[in-house]
Design a protein around this motif. Sequence first.
Motif, PDB file in Angstrom:
ATOM      1  N   TYR A 274       6.454  13.651   0.371  1.00  0.00           N
ATOM      2  CA  TYR A 274       7.530  14.210   0.273  1.00  0.00           C
ATOM      3  C   TYR A 274       8.294  15.268   0.160  1.00  0.00           C
ATOM      4  O   TYR A 274       9.643  15.263   0.390  1.00  0.00           O
ATOM      5  CB  TYR A 274       6.672  14.256  -1.739  1.00  0.00           C
ATOM      6  N   ASP A 275       7.261  16.275   0.492  1.00  0.00           N
ATOM      7  CA  ASP A 275       7.908  17.471   0.623  1.00  0.00           C
ATOM      8  C   ASP A 275       8.799  17.747   2.195  1.00  0.00           C
ATOM      9  O   ASP A 275       9.910  18.340   2.400  1.00  0.00           O
ATOM     10  CB  ASP A 275       6.774  18.122   1.125  1.00  0.00           C
ATOM     11  N   GLN A 276       8.281  17.094   2.915  1.00  0.00           N
ATOM     12  CA  GLN A 276       8.661  17.460   4.677  1.00  0.00           C
ATOM     13  C   GLN A 276       9.680  16.162   5.251  1.00  0.00           C
ATOM     14  O   GLN A 276       9.835  16.542   6.597  1.00  0.00           O
ATOM     15  CB  GLN A 276       7.632  16.922   5.669  1.00  0.00           C
ATOM     16  N   VAL A 277       9.919  15.438   4.428  1.00  0.00           N
ATOM     17  CA  VAL A 277      11.228  14.732   5.143  1.00  0.00           C
ATOM     18  C   VAL A 277      12.704  15.367   4.744  1.00  0.00           C
ATOM     19  O   VAL A 277      12.495  16.073   2.994  1.00  0.00           O
ATOM     20  CB  VAL A 277      11.280  12.926   4.308  1.00  0.00           C
ATOM     21  N   PRO A 278      13.647  14.802   4.738  1.00  0.00           N
ATOM     22  CA  PRO A 278      15.158  15.708   4.291  1.00  0.00           C
ATOM     23  C   PRO A 278      15.811  15.034   3.361  1.00  0.00           C
ATOM     24  O   PRO A 278      14.526  14.204   2.195  1.00  0.00           O
ATOM     25  CB  PRO A 278      15.866  14.603   5.075  1.00  0.00           C
ATOM     26  N   SER A 279      15.868  15.581   2.165  1.00  0.00           N
ATOM     27  CA  SER A 279      16.029  15.969   0.950  1.00  0.00           C
ATOM     28  C   SER A 279      16.679  14.624   0.173  1.00  0.00           C
ATOM     29  O   SER A 279      15.991  14.110  -0.494  1.00  0.00           O
ATOM     30  CB  SER A 279      16.730  16.987   0.181  1.00  0.00           C
ATOM     31  N   ASP A 280      17.373  13.564   0.836  1.00  0.00           N
ATOM     32  CA  ASP A 280      18.377  12.469   0.545  1.00  0.00           C
ATOM     33  C   ASP A 280      17.567  11.479   1.359  1.00  0.00           C
ATOM     34  O   ASP A 280      17.906  10.548   1.044  1.00  0.00           O
ATOM     35  CB  ASP A 280      19.652  12.680   0.707  1.00  0.00           C
ATOM     36  N   LEU A 281      16.577  11.440   1.386  1.00  0.00           N
ATOM     37  CA  LEU A 281      14.928  10.259   2.395  1.00  0.00           C
ATOM     38  C   LEU A 281      13.990  10.671   1.813  1.00  0.00           C
ATOM     39  O   LEU A 281      12.717  10.302   2.196  1.00  0.00           O
ATOM     40  CB  LEU A 281      15.046  10.852   3.605  1.00  0.00           C
ATOM     41  N   LYS A 282      13.629  11.008   0.221  1.00  0.00           N
ATOM     42  CA  LYS A 282      12.600  11.368  -0.032  1.00  0.00           C
ATOM     43  C   LYS A 282      12.213   9.214  -1.208  1.00  0.00           C
ATOM     44  O   LYS A 282      10.015   9.735  -0.144  1.00  0.00           O
ATOM     45  CB  LYS A 282      12.867  12.333  -1.463  1.00  0.00           C
ATOM     46  N   SER A 283      12.566   8.748  -0.509  1.00  0.00           N
ATOM     47  CA  SER A 283      11.838   7.583  -1.003  1.00  0.00           C
ATOM     48  C   SER A 283      11.175   7.383   0.245  1.00  0.00           C
ATOM     49  O   SER A 283      10.732   6.413   0.026  1.00  0.00           O
ATOM     50  CB  SER A 283      12.779   6.545  -1.581  1.00  0.00           C
ATOM     51  N   MET A 284      12.355   7.481   1.498  1.00  0.00           N
ATOM     52  CA  MET A 284      11.732   6.874   2.117  1.00  0.00           C
ATOM     53  C   MET A 284      10.131   7.639   3.034  1.00  0.00           C
ATOM     54  O   MET A 284       9.578   6.765   3.587  1.00  0.00           O
ATOM     55  CB  MET A 284      12.816   6.922   4.038  1.00  0.00           C
ATOM     56  N   GLY A 285      10.590   9.419   2.688  1.00  0.00           N
ATOM     57  CA  GLY A 285       9.352   9.682   2.797  1.00  0.00           C
ATOM     58  C   GLY A 285       7.858   8.926   2.609  1.00  0.00           C
ATOM     59  O   GLY A 285       6.673   9.216   3.005  1.00  0.00           O
ATOM     60  N   LEU A 286       8.037   9.030   0.908  1.00  0.00           N
ATOM     61  CA  LEU A 286       6.524   8.009   0.009  1.00  0.00           C
ATOM     62  C   LEU A 286       6.678   6.714   1.095  1.00  0.00           C
ATOM     63  O   LEU A 286       5.230   6.317   1.195  1.00  0.00           O
ATOM     64  CB  LEU A 286       7.178   8.259  -1.113  1.00  0.00           C
ATOM     65  N   ALA A 287       7.355   6.253   1.737  1.00  0.00           N
ATOM     66  CA  ALA A 287       7.837   4.882   1.656  1.00  0.00           C
ATOM     67  C   ALA A 287       6.460   5.330   3.340  1.00  0.00           C
ATOM     68  O   ALA A 287       5.998   4.256   3.494  1.00  0.00           O
ATOM     69  CB  ALA A 287       8.878   3.830   2.394  1.00  0.00           C
ATOM     70  N   LEU A 288       6.384   6.204   3.661  1.00  0.00           N
ATOM     71  CA  LEU A 288       5.998   6.059   5.119  1.00  0.00           C
ATOM     72  C   LEU A 288       4.455   7.003   4.693  1.00  0.00           C
ATOM     73  O   LEU A 288       3.532   6.420   5.626  1.00  0.00           O
ATOM     74  CB  LEU A 288       6.924   7.815   5.847  1.00  0.00           C
ATOM     75  N   TYR A 289       4.464   6.741   4.363  1.00  0.00           N
ATOM     76  CA  TYR A 289       2.893   7.336   3.611  1.00  0.00           C
ATOM     77  C   TYR A 289       2.526   5.817   2.892  1.00  0.00           C
ATOM     78  O   TYR A 289       1.100   6.032   3.876  1.00  0.00           O
ATOM     79  CB  TYR A 289       3.015   8.158   1.453  1.00  0.00           C
ATOM     80  N   LEU A 290       3.278   5.308   2.364  1.00  0.00           N
ATOM     81  CA  LEU A 290       2.225   4.030   2.127  1.00  0.00           C
ATOM     82  C   LEU A 290       2.415   3.214   2.941  1.00  0.00           C
ATOM     83  O   LEU A 290       1.292   1.874   2.985  1.00  0.00           O
ATOM     84  CB  LEU A 290       3.039   3.790   0.921  1.00  0.00           C
ATOM     85  N   SER A 291       2.707   3.369   4.439  1.00  0.00           N
ATOM     86  CA  SER A 291       2.571   2.288   5.354  1.00  0.00           C
ATOM     87  C   SER A 291       1.261   2.459   5.832  1.00  0.00           C
ATOM     88  O   SER A 291       0.708   2.366   6.616  1.00  0.00           O
ATOM     89  CB  SER A 291       3.745   2.248   6.275  1.00  0.00           C
ATOM     90  N   ILE A 292       1.115   4.028   5.816  1.00  0.00           N
ATOM     91  CA  ILE A 292      -0.258   4.622   5.869  1.00  0.00           C
ATOM     92  C   ILE A 292      -1.521   3.917   5.671  1.00  0.00           C
ATOM     93  O   ILE A 292      -2.071   2.607   6.986  1.00  0.00           O
ATOM     94  CB  ILE A 292      -0.655   5.820   5.965  1.00  0.00           C
ATOM     95  N   LEU A 293      -1.687   3.221   4.278  1.00  0.00           N
ATOM     96  CA  LEU A 293      -2.311   1.953   3.890  1.00  0.00           C
ATOM     97  C   LEU A 293      -2.135   0.858   4.726  1.00  0.00           C
ATOM     98  O   LEU A 293      -3.117  -0.552   4.621  1.00  0.00           O
ATOM     99  CB  LEU A 293      -2.111   2.114   2.342  1.00  0.00           C
ATOM    100  N   GLY A 294      -0.958   0.045   5.107  1.00  0.00           N
ATOM    101  CA  GLY A 294      -0.641  -1.257   5.511  1.00  0.00           C
ATOM    102  C   GLY A 294      -0.967  -1.844   6.224  1.00  0.00           C
ATOM    103  O   GLY A 294      -1.138  -1.989   6.858  1.00  0.00           O
ATOM    104  N   ILE A 295      -0.958  -0.481   7.281  1.00  0.00           N
ATOM    105  CA  ILE A 295      -1.848  -0.388   8.475  1.00  0.00           C
ATOM    106  C   ILE A 295      -2.785  -0.361   8.704  1.00  0.00           C
ATOM    107  O   ILE A 295      -3.075  -1.165   9.577  1.00  0.00           O
ATOM    108  CB  ILE A 295      -0.850   1.292   9.465  1.00  0.00           C
ATOM    109  N   GLY A 296      -3.053   0.737   8.190  1.00  0.00           N
ATOM    110  CA  GLY A 296      -4.736   0.259   7.410  1.00  0.00           C
ATOM    111  C   GLY A 296      -5.023  -1.232   7.220  1.00  0.00           C
ATOM    112  O   GLY A 296      -6.153  -1.440   7.822  1.00  0.00           O
ATOM    113  N   SER A 297      -4.603  -1.235   6.118  1.00  0.00           N
ATOM    114  CA  SER A 297      -5.196  -2.867   6.366  1.00  0.00           C
ATOM    115  C   SER A 297      -4.553  -3.665   6.731  1.00  0.00           C
ATOM    116  O   SER A 297      -6.168  -4.835   7.126  1.00  0.00           O
ATOM    117  CB  SER A 297      -4.090  -3.529   4.821  1.00  0.00           C
ATOM    118  N   PHE A 298      -3.963  -3.890   8.050  1.00  0.00           N
ATOM    119  CA  PHE A 298      -3.580  -4.839   8.717  1.00  0.00           C
ATOM    120  C   PHE A 298      -4.797  -4.638  10.085  1.00  0.00           C
ATOM    121  O   PHE A 298      -5.287  -5.799  10.844  1.00  0.00           O
ATOM    122  CB  PHE A 298      -2.390  -5.181   9.033  1.00  0.00           C
TER     123      PHE A 298
END
Length: 546
Positions: free
Chosen positions: A456-480
């Motif tokens: 959340y902190d390290q992405v541009p201010s107007d892409l906060k949702s995308m930042g958290l989505a990238l975090y969630l993608s870690i769990l998704g890729i791990g499941s795959f």
Amino acid sequence: MAIIALTGDDISEASIPLLDDVVPCSVDFKSRPSVRSKSGSWKSAIFIIGVQTAERFSYYGISSNLVSYFTGALGQSTAAAAANLNAWYGTAALSPILGAFIADSFLGRYRTIIVSSLFYIMGLGFLTLSAAINSSNSSDCENVANDTECSPPQLLKIFFFFSLYLVAFAQGGFKPCVQAFGADQFDNEDEKESKAKSSFFNWWLLFSCLGIILAILVLSYIQENLSWELGFGIPCIVMCFTLIVFLLGSMTYRFPINSDQSNPFVRIGRVFLKAARNCVPAFTTISHEQDYEGKDVEDAKAILRLVPIMCASLGHSIVYAQPSTLFTKQAATMNCHVTSTFQIPAASFQSIISISIVVFIPFYDRVFVPIARAITKSPSGISMLQRVGTGLFLSIISIVVAAFVEKKRLAVALEYGLVDMPKATIPMSVLWLTPQFLLCGIANVFALVGLQEFFYDQVPSDLKSMGLALYLSILGIGSFLSSFLVSAIEKVTRGTGRDGWFSDNLNRAHLDYFYWLLAGISAFALAAYIYFAKAYVYSRKIIVGN
């Protein structure tokens, strides 16, 4: 006088009055400058945390015991059920990238949450209908010795999986937007609210776990002892109330103003196109004083510099996929009786993870952080990356413990002559699984919360949702990856007259070998993480060390 155009939470600013009680770059539901004393902070966060708690109750209410539904009502093998469940988990965890893109590009977080909730309710309703139709088929299976020989009609299976994946895509729009929208309620420029936001991520996970605990303990019991249609129907009703609660808080919410006036779709596309052209220098240190390539390229580099941290965290995400699949299948073979008359559903043992999180987070926030702060002189105690690294290490310990416990379970089955009796209860208490579940929970307090705050902190201010989505993608890729490993290993280890690592008869399987393999993969990933974390330079103004 302020002239402001509001579209979701993508808002253009003409002028904002300079008042002490006005939150900069933020407006309220009626497009007026947000008043600090009447909006945002914990006043709004309480609504949003409540919504998150209810959503986690609904999600885990259907997901925590799906492995039992797959192997029971759908008649799938253990390996097929684990692979299908991991594929679904992976989709659910990767779909937030699409949801965040839609939110940051078109609808805004607020409207995306509303639309996603409606699809969520639809998916849960379809699941309930599917289970109700399948109940007659399940009753016909009561006299069938082997569950895998009994399977519902293909059309009903398609309808079930359509409903299940509709839920996965719906929560993909809901999850990153709700969390980012909750964090948006705190003003980084205000010292008090900035500190509160750091605690917000801790309490977010705590209350999420309360919803998970309730779902696992209550709904898994209902599903196994009453009916699956009721077990799926209750989450559907809860999601209806969740949407109502979210709407009730609308008058208190703050809606951030984008500093970039370009079309959000063009902005995001521009950032990632430039990121692709600058992938090599993207991993170098970014200088804010010497911005030769412009804001877009700087933002692109900031996003790409997250990729090594993402990849190095995948070891933990693969381990994270096991409690709801293989750990639960282990528990189903063991003695789950608490008293002579009361038996715990195997799936409910996953609640230990959430209970450990609920207990440990206050300890982390009130005891661990002050002690660490006194040692490191850092306001956060330890940095975000240090927190994640600690979680990755504890994750390895948890899967090593799981391997030893599984070896013990197999030895007990052999000792009592139960190797060829897959439906017999192993005379070994399910409490033996407590340490591995407990360690998973504590590891999540460090790794998952740290990754949430970091992305959340390290992405541009107007892409906060995308930042958290990238975090969630870690769990998704791990499941795959977990699904791929299970399928590949099953093909390699299973042959004519030979049981594979994931045999339907778990007493002849070797889950312990699989756990040791995951421990090795996680250890390698941790070594890579330490290397990248030491080289990482934070791209935003925070007072932490590496």
